[in-house]
Design an enzyme around this catalytic site. Structure first.
Site, mmCIF file in Angstrom:
data_model
loop_
_atom_site.group_PDB
_atom_site.id
_atom_site.type_symbol
_atom_site.label_atom_id
_atom_site.label_comp_id
_atom_site.label_asym_id
_atom_site.label_seq_id
_atom_site.Cartn_x
_atom_site.Cartn_y
_atom_site.Cartn_z
ATOM 1 N N CYS A 84 -10.925 2.916 0.160
ATOM 2 C CA CYS A 84 -9.495 3.365 0.251
ATOM 3 C C CYS A 84 -9.198 2.486 1.503
ATOM 4 C CB CYS A 84 -9.484 4.883 0.551
ATOM 5 S SG CYS A 84 -7.770 5.159 1.177
ATOM 6 N N HIS A 125 -7.353 2.958 3.886
ATOM 7 C CA HIS A 125 -6.986 3.932 5.016
ATOM 8 C C HIS A 125 -8.297 4.229 5.883
ATOM 9 C CE1 HIS A 125 -3.020 4.812 3.344
ATOM 10 N NE2 HIS A 125 -2.884 5.501 4.460
ATOM 11 N N CYS A 165 -4.341 -1.442 -1.907
ATOM 12 C CA CYS A 165 -4.376 -0.266 -2.171
ATOM 13 C C CYS A 165 -5.438 0.084 -3.196
ATOM 14 C CB CYS A 165 -3.234 0.356 -2.548
ATOM 15 S SG CYS A 165 -3.049 2.148 -3.013
ATOM 16 N N ASP A 202 0.846 -1.084 0.094
ATOM 17 C CA ASP A 202 0.063 -0.117 0.010
ATOM 18 C C ASP A 202 0.975 1.190 -0.016
ATOM 19 O OD1 ASP A 202 -2.436 1.585 0.507
ATOM 20 O OD2 ASP A 202 -1.915 1.825 2.333
ATOM 21 N N SER A 203 0.363 2.404 -0.130
ATOM 22 C CA SER A 203 1.156 3.441 0.015
ATOM 23 C C SER A 203 1.740 3.944 1.179
ATOM 24 C CB SER A 203 0.161 4.890 -0.625
ATOM 25 O OG SER A 203 -0.806 4.907 0.182
ATOM 26 N N GLU A 218 -2.621 8.988 8.190
ATOM 27 C CA GLU A 218 -1.154 8.580 8.260
ATOM 28 C C GLU A 218 -0.515 9.472 9.297
ATOM 29 O OE1 GLU A 218 1.217 6.597 6.697
ATOM 30 O OE2 GLU A 218 -0.413 5.751 5.537
HETATM 31 N N1 DGL Z 1 -4.778 3.392 1.066
HETATM 32 C C1 DGL Z 1 -4.838 3.815 -0.492
HETATM 33 C C2 DGL Z 1 -6.007 3.297 -1.194
HETATM 34 O O1 DGL Z 1 -6.678 2.509 -0.924
HETATM 35 C C3 DGL Z 1 -3.977 4.902 -0.783
HETATM 36 C C4 DGL Z 1 -4.363 6.162 -0.207
HETATM 37 C C5 DGL Z 1 -3.224 7.194 -0.626
HETATM 38 O O2 DGL Z 1 -1.797 6.887 -0.828
HETATM 39 O O3 DGL Z 1 -3.729 8.363 -1.318
HETATM 40 O O4 DGL Z 1 -6.048 4.095 -2.009
#
Ligand code: DGL
Length: 279
Positions: free
Chosen positions: A187, A189, A73, A10-11, A154
């Site tokens: 997402c 997150h 992600c 993931d990011s 984050e």
């Molecule tokens: N967690 C990621 C997603 O599912 C990336 C969020 C990001 O880095 O902007 O899209």
């Protein structure tokens, strides 16, 4: 049988929300995870940049012996699955959107009003909508991006008024004007703020794609005879910047669940294995 680890990436720390459901479903599997915490967020970046970062990480996971790549992600899944499948034709590669879209199509009817929230890139790609429509054409789908959520998460800004105000800023009109009854957390997150969202919009039924992936991973590995059995190695988590929040997240995932697997942190900044941290 295949005792090599499953590669997740993931990011940042969001993809960690996919890990507990997988460990519950397949306790014998081991994970190698990469969170690109130094370069997060991806969701407002150009597609070419996201492709470059994703390729670097997938190369690293494959070189590290991953038997499968799970793109934890949505942003990368919306933009890079085909490229990564082309680059690694012999390794199963699963994006998070497809299993989620199938589940949404199964669970929802034409009476539902389904909202999808995600990053700018995910929402602009229309990946959710087009994937859901492949399974069920007539559903009512509404989408909006919430670009400030990921940086706040984050930073660990979750249980407070700033996050609640940000949620209302992006979602009040979206939920009310579209008369939503269902919300998809598009997402990885966002499950970390699902309690806030549930409290502010108790009328919404929330679908969390991070909970859904484990079944598809089990199916893919099972069909190919690649499930693990009693592997010796532990889980390994890499971050390109070893943020305190990343460490706390892993701590909260593995402590308290009585998991005795060996978990290592390694700060990976393309020079490898600096600042090893182990518990
Ligand atoms: N967690 C990621 C997603 O599912 C990336 C969020 C990001 O880095 O902007 O899209």
């Amino acid at each position: 049988m295949d005792n090599r680890p499953i590669g997740f990436f993931d990011s940042g720390l969001g993809g960690l929300t996919c890990v507990p459901p997988l460990m519950k479903k397949l306790p014998d599997e081991r994970i190698i995870y990469f969170g690109d915490t130094a370069r997060t967020p991806y969701g407002s970046k150009a597609t070419t940049t996201i492709k470059r970062f994703s390729t670097e990480i997938a190369d690293f996971l494959v070189e590290s012996g991953a038997k499968m790549i799970v793109i934890a992600c949505n942003t990368v899944s919306a933009t890079c699955v085909d490229d990564l499948r082309e680059r690694f034709p012999h390794i199963p590669i699963l994006g998070i959107i497809e299993p989620a879209a199938r589940t949404i199509a199964e669970r929802c009817t034409e009476k539902n009003r389904i909202g999808i929230i995600g990053t700018k890139v995910t929402i602009a790609s229309k990946a959710y909508e087009s994937c859901i429509r492949r399974y069920s054409g007539g559903l009512n789908i509404f989408e909006t991006s919430c670009p400030a959520f990921v940086p706040l998460i984050e930073e660990g800004i979750i249980d407070n008024d700033i996050m609640d105000l940000t949620i209302k800023y992006y979602m009040n009109d979206f939920v009310r004007n579209n008369r939503l009854d269902t919300l998809v957390l598009g997402c990885t997150h966002y499950p970390l703020i699902s309690k806030n969202i549930e409290r502010i919009y108790p009328e919404l039924h929330i679908i969390n794609p991070s909970d859904i992936m484990a079944d598809t991973i089990a199916q893919i590995l099972g069909e190919r005879g690649m499930l693990a059995k009693d592997p010796e190695a532990g889980n390994v988590f890499y971050a390109s910047d070893l943020s305190e929040n990343f460490m706390n997240m892993i701590d909260s995932i593995f402590r308290g669940e009585g998991d005795d697997a060996k978990v290592k942190f390694l700060n990976f900044d393309m020079e490898m294995e600096k600042n090893a941290y182990e518990f």
